[in-house]
Design a protein around this motif. Structure first.
Motif, mmCIF file in Angstrom:
data_model
loop_
_atom_site.group_PDB
_atom_site.id
_atom_site.type_symbol
_atom_site.label_atom_id
_atom_site.label_comp_id
_atom_site.label_asym_id
_atom_site.label_seq_id
_atom_site.Cartn_x
_atom_site.Cartn_y
_atom_site.Cartn_z
ATOM 1 N N ALA A 1 20.628 37.799 16.203
ATOM 2 C CA ALA A 1 21.153 38.802 15.264
ATOM 3 C C ALA A 1 20.497 40.158 15.508
ATOM 4 O O ALA A 1 21.171 41.207 15.489
ATOM 5 C CB ALA A 1 20.924 38.348 13.827
ATOM 6 N N LEU A 2 19.171 40.146 15.732
ATOM 7 C CA LEU A 2 18.473 41.401 16.036
ATOM 8 C C LEU A 2 18.988 42.001 17.339
ATOM 9 O O LEU A 2 19.188 43.227 17.444
ATOM 10 C CB LEU A 2 16.969 41.141 16.131
ATOM 11 N N ALA A 3 19.233 41.152 18.325
ATOM 12 C CA ALA A 3 19.743 41.634 19.607
ATOM 13 C C ALA A 3 21.130 42.254 19.443
ATOM 14 O O ALA A 3 21.436 43.293 20.048
ATOM 15 C CB ALA A 3 19.791 40.488 20.614
ATOM 16 N N VAL A 4 21.972 41.633 18.636
ATOM 17 C CA VAL A 4 23.322 42.159 18.407
ATOM 18 C C VAL A 4 23.244 43.573 17.832
ATOM 19 O O VAL A 4 23.988 44.484 18.239
ATOM 20 C CB VAL A 4 24.093 41.216 17.456
ATOM 21 N N ILE A 5 22.337 43.782 16.889
ATOM 22 C CA ILE A 5 22.189 45.104 16.277
ATOM 23 C C ILE A 5 21.622 46.105 17.281
ATOM 24 O O ILE A 5 22.080 47.255 17.379
ATOM 25 C CB ILE A 5 21.300 45.014 15.021
ATOM 26 N N LEU A 6 20.603 45.689 18.049
ATOM 27 C CA LEU A 6 19.973 46.593 19.016
ATOM 28 C C LEU A 6 20.935 46.991 20.128
ATOM 29 O O LEU A 6 20.957 48.149 20.566
ATOM 30 C CB LEU A 6 18.726 45.943 19.607
ATOM 31 N N ILE A 7 21.728 46.033 20.618
ATOM 32 C CA ILE A 7 22.709 46.351 21.663
ATOM 33 C C ILE A 7 23.676 47.413 21.147
ATOM 34 O O ILE A 7 24.012 48.372 21.861
ATOM 35 C CB ILE A 7 23.481 45.087 22.086
ATOM 36 N N ARG A 8 24.115 47.255 19.925
ATOM 37 C CA ARG A 8 25.045 48.223 19.337
ATOM 38 C C ARG A 8 24.392 49.595 19.220
ATOM 39 O O ARG A 8 25.010 50.620 19.530
ATOM 40 C CB ARG A 8 25.496 47.714 17.962
ATOM 41 N N LEU A 9 23.141 49.615 18.789
ATOM 42 C CA LEU A 9 22.419 50.884 18.661
ATOM 43 C C LEU A 9 22.261 51.562 20.019
ATOM 44 O O LEU A 9 22.501 52.768 20.169
ATOM 45 C CB LEU A 9 21.057 50.640 18.007
ATOM 46 N N LEU A 10 21.839 50.772 21.019
ATOM 47 C CA LEU A 10 21.597 51.332 22.354
ATOM 48 C C LEU A 10 22.881 51.763 23.051
ATOM 49 O O LEU A 10 22.839 52.543 24.002
ATOM 50 C CB LEU A 10 20.860 50.299 23.225
ATOM 51 N N TRP A 11 24.022 51.266 22.600
ATOM 52 C CA TRP A 11 25.297 51.675 23.189
ATOM 53 C C TRP A 11 25.863 52.894 22.461
ATOM 54 O O TRP A 11 26.331 53.851 23.088
ATOM 55 C CB TRP A 11 26.299 50.522 23.128
ATOM 56 N N ILE A 12 25.810 52.878 21.130
ATOM 57 C CA ILE A 12 26.476 53.921 20.346
ATOM 58 C C ILE A 12 25.737 55.254 20.430
ATOM 59 O O ILE A 12 26.357 56.306 20.611
ATOM 60 C CB ILE A 12 26.637 53.465 18.880
ATOM 61 N N PHE A 13 24.405 55.237 20.318
ATOM 62 C CA PHE A 13 23.673 56.506 20.288
ATOM 63 C C PHE A 13 23.799 57.294 21.588
ATOM 64 O O PHE A 13 24.088 58.500 21.548
ATOM 65 C CB PHE A 13 22.209 56.258 19.920
ATOM 66 N N PRO B 1 26.479 58.265 14.209
ATOM 67 C CA PRO B 1 26.062 57.112 15.018
ATOM 68 C C PRO B 1 25.272 56.076 14.221
ATOM 69 O O PRO B 1 25.424 54.871 14.450
ATOM 70 C CB PRO B 1 25.194 57.752 16.113
ATOM 71 N N ALA B 2 24.428 56.530 13.293
ATOM 72 C CA ALA B 2 23.653 55.581 12.490
ATOM 73 C C ALA B 2 24.566 54.725 11.612
ATOM 74 O O ALA B 2 24.393 53.504 11.511
ATOM 75 C CB ALA B 2 22.639 56.328 11.626
ATOM 76 N N VAL B 3 25.526 55.361 10.976
ATOM 77 C CA VAL B 3 26.453 54.606 10.126
ATOM 78 C C VAL B 3 27.303 53.672 10.974
ATOM 79 O O VAL B 3 27.544 52.515 10.598
ATOM 80 C CB VAL B 3 27.340 55.579 9.318
ATOM 81 N N MET B 4 27.780 54.162 12.129
ATOM 82 C CA MET B 4 28.563 53.312 13.020
ATOM 83 C C MET B 4 27.768 52.090 13.471
ATOM 84 O O MET B 4 28.284 50.972 13.514
ATOM 85 C CB MET B 4 29.000 54.113 14.247
ATOM 86 N N THR B 5 26.494 52.287 13.791
ATOM 87 C CA THR B 5 25.655 51.174 14.239
ATOM 88 C C THR B 5 25.499 50.146 13.138
ATOM 89 O O THR B 5 25.664 48.935 13.355
ATOM 90 C CB THR B 5 24.268 51.691 14.668
ATOM 91 N N TRP B 6 25.201 50.600 11.945
ATOM 92 C CA TRP B 6 24.896 49.673 10.854
ATOM 93 C C TRP B 6 26.146 49.030 10.248
ATOM 94 O O TRP B 6 26.057 48.053 9.521
ATOM 95 C CB TRP B 6 24.086 50.382 9.773
ATOM 96 N N ALA B 7 27.310 49.582 10.537
ATOM 97 C CA ALA B 7 28.553 49.014 10.004
ATOM 98 C C ALA B 7 29.107 47.889 10.869
ATOM 99 O O ALA B 7 30.151 47.322 10.544
ATOM 100 C CB ALA B 7 29.615 50.115 9.868
ATOM 101 N N GLY B 8 28.408 47.555 11.968
ATOM 102 C CA GLY B 8 28.937 46.540 12.888
ATOM 103 C C GLY B 8 28.597 45.124 12.501
ATOM 104 O O GLY B 8 27.939 44.396 13.251
ATOM 105 N N THR B 9 29.031 44.697 11.340
ATOM 106 C CA THR B 9 28.751 43.334 10.887
ATOM 107 C C THR B 9 29.691 42.332 11.560
ATOM 108 O O THR B 9 30.791 42.662 11.983
ATOM 109 C CB THR B 9 28.927 43.223 9.362
ATOM 110 N N ARG B 10 29.242 41.101 11.642
ATOM 111 C CA ARG B 10 30.082 39.991 12.088
ATOM 112 C C ARG B 10 30.585 39.252 10.854
ATOM 113 O O ARG B 10 29.998 39.351 9.782
ATOM 114 C CB ARG B 10 29.295 39.043 12.995
#
Length: 525
Positions: free
Chosen positions: A307-319, A342-351
């Motif tokens: 789950a942490l990896a999913v969030i980090l991958i999204r952060l490292l791609w979006i920013f 970008p911060a809101v986009m990253t944190w809105a990526g729920t599964r």
């Protein structure tokens, strides 16, 4: 406890929790998952086993359709480039990274690890829409978040089918074959969705019965999904495209009264289905955990790390992507760099529901007839990661949006509505005056209509501080309270006339419906 009783109790539980979430201003999907897990841990609660087709066929189509209908076609055209980058690039990056991480952390063989990566690669449109619906995001950001979650499913679906083929047959799939399958699923599904939208639009323009309109609206997503799947394309893509196409022209297809009824019924259906499906995610987890072998006991920490990896991958791609885009705009004279969107986009990526539905369709048996190994572990990890993102990101998304400063203020929204109302009412008054000058309408009738339009125009002016002093807002509230009280009095008088048998039920229902519409137009006090 029978299956029917379990389903009924699940509906009651989900509805009660979702109602409480709205009352306490808590994200309903997150609270439902927590409640589901807690109830599932009780010793006397039977294990909940949901057949894959219940979610993929019965639940998903109307939820996806409702999410797609909410997307603004104008805003979608403005954000199609970042949506494409996210729906293709980020999904591929997430699938391969999560797959590699799962192969290193868990007992899963590479093929099953890739299945898990493909399942968790995309954000979920149902969860994202349910969470974002309560947040006052700007239209473009809201469209970007929802569109990404809707269109990235085509990519993850192809990856999932390829991954399952590798796991079941222990074979290989060429990139050319995978690309062809993607075109068939996504392109074919889009064509099916457009065809269904065109047929439904032709039917609805020739239908004036509100009940029949409601039935057509409820059947449309199922028709698009089933037709897409039967033609071996993507039923999900067909539903999404049909929803976007019909949502863009919905105001042209029906009358205002019919739209009110259809919207009310659909909101009820979506509320119940969302409530039940998020509760199921929590309820299923305890039962799946009991099926794990001793060698799979580290699932909890594995799920947290994934789950942490999913969030980090999204952060490292979006920013970085946002940084490049913002630099290009700044060079062209646009706004400078900022971290907010970008911060809101990253944190809105729920599964959410989509990964769970995909995981449930993993075959039970391999090609040689033996049980498919580690299927239960994939289900547990998928459900745990979904629950984790819904709880962690769901409960904290609103604070992130508030901290970013991009949330729309209620006053700004009210002023925009008032400005639009002024423009619309002035157009109506000008048209009325021209009709009077042309003697196309009686003067007495025109005076009555003019008084009504001018009263509504005064109401809009009161909401704009640049035309009226701010203290006049109290007058607006007083007017709305007075009119609401009078509407209640009129409703009581209608009931008295009906009880005394002086009017029929049809007359009472017609006049009450008109009062209800007027009361709804007053808004919340």
């Amino acid at each position: 406890m029978s299956g029917v009783t379990t389903v009924l109790l699940l509906v009651v539980l989900a509805t009660a929790v979702a109602t409480g979430a709205r009352h306490w201003s808590i994200p309903a999907p997150s609270l439902l998952v927590v409640a589901g897990v807690l109830v599932g841990l009780l010793p006397f609660v039977p294990r909940v086993v949901v057949p894959p087709e219940v979610i993929s066929v019965a639940v998903l189509p109307p939820l996806l359709y409702a999410s797609a209908e909410e997307i603004s076609w104008r805003e979608l055209k403005a954000v199609w480039r970042p949506v494409t980058v996210l729906a293709l690039g980020l999904v591929l990056a997430s699938a391969f990274t999560v797959g590699a991480l799962a192969a290193a952390l868990t007992p899963l063989p590479p093929a099953m690890a890739f299945v898990l990566g493909a399942v968790l690669a995309s954000t979920d449109p149902v969860a994202v829409t349910a969470l974002g619906r309560r947040l006052p995001l700007p239209a473009r950001v809201q469209t970007l978040v929802q569109s990404e979650s809707l269109f990235n499913d085509a990519t993850s679906l192809v990856l999932f089918k390829v991954a399952v083929g590798l796991a079941v047959a222990a074979g290989s799939v060429s990139p050319v074959a995978a690309g062809g399958e993607f075109l068939l699923l996504a392109g074919g599904g889009a064509l099916v969705g457009l065809a269904v939208a065109g047929l439904v639009a032709a039917i609805r323009t020739r239908t004036e019965d509100p009940v029949l309109e409601t039935v057509i609206a409820l059947v449309t997503p199922y028709a698009a999904y089933v037709l897409g799947e039967d033609l071996h394309t993507s039923g999900v893509t067909a539903v999404v495209v049909a929803g976007v196409a019909l949502g863009a022209q919905g105001y042209k297809l029906t009358s205002g009264r019919t739209r009110l009824q259809v919207h009310a019924v659909y909101r009820t259906v979506v509320f119940m289905l969302e409530s039940v499906v998020f509760a199921i995610i929590g309820l299923e987890l305890p039962g799946l955990i009991h099926e794990l072998d001793a060698a799979e006991g580290g699932w909890f920490w594995q799920a947290l790390l994934i789950a942490l990896a999913v969030i980090l991958i999204r952060l490292l791609w979006i920013f970085p992507t946002a940084l490049i885009t913002q630099r290009q705009r700044a060079t062209a004279g646009g706004p400078g760099l900022n971290w907010r969107v970008p911060a809101v986009m990253t944190w809105a990526g729920t599964r959410g529901v989509m990964p769970l539905a995909a995981a449930l369709t993993i075959p039970l048996l391999a090609r040689d007839g033996t049980p498919l190994p580690y299927r239960t572990l994939v289900l547990v990890l998928t459900t745990a990661v979904v629950a984790c993102t819904l709880v962690v990101q769901g409960f904290t998304l609103a604070p992130v949006v508030r901290a970013s400063g991009i949330a729309l203020e209620p006053e700004a929204t009210a002023r925009e509505e008032a400005r639009a109302a002024k423009a619309v009412l002035r157009t109506a008054l000008e048209r009325l005056d021209s009709m009077v000058d042309a003697e196309a309408v009686q003067e007495a009738l025109a005076d009555r209509m003019r008084r009504d339009l001018e009263a509504r125009l005064d109401h809009a002016r009161m909401l704009l501080s640049d035309e009226e002093p701010p203290e006049d807002e109290a007058t607006v509230l007083a007017y709305r309270r007075l009119r609401r009280d009078l509407i209640e009095l009129e409703s009581e008088e209608l009931r008295r006339l009906y009880d005394e048998r002086r009017i029929s039920e049809a007359t009472r229902a017609t006049l009450q419906h008109a009062l209800d519409l007027e009361e709804a137009g007053l808004g919340e006090l």
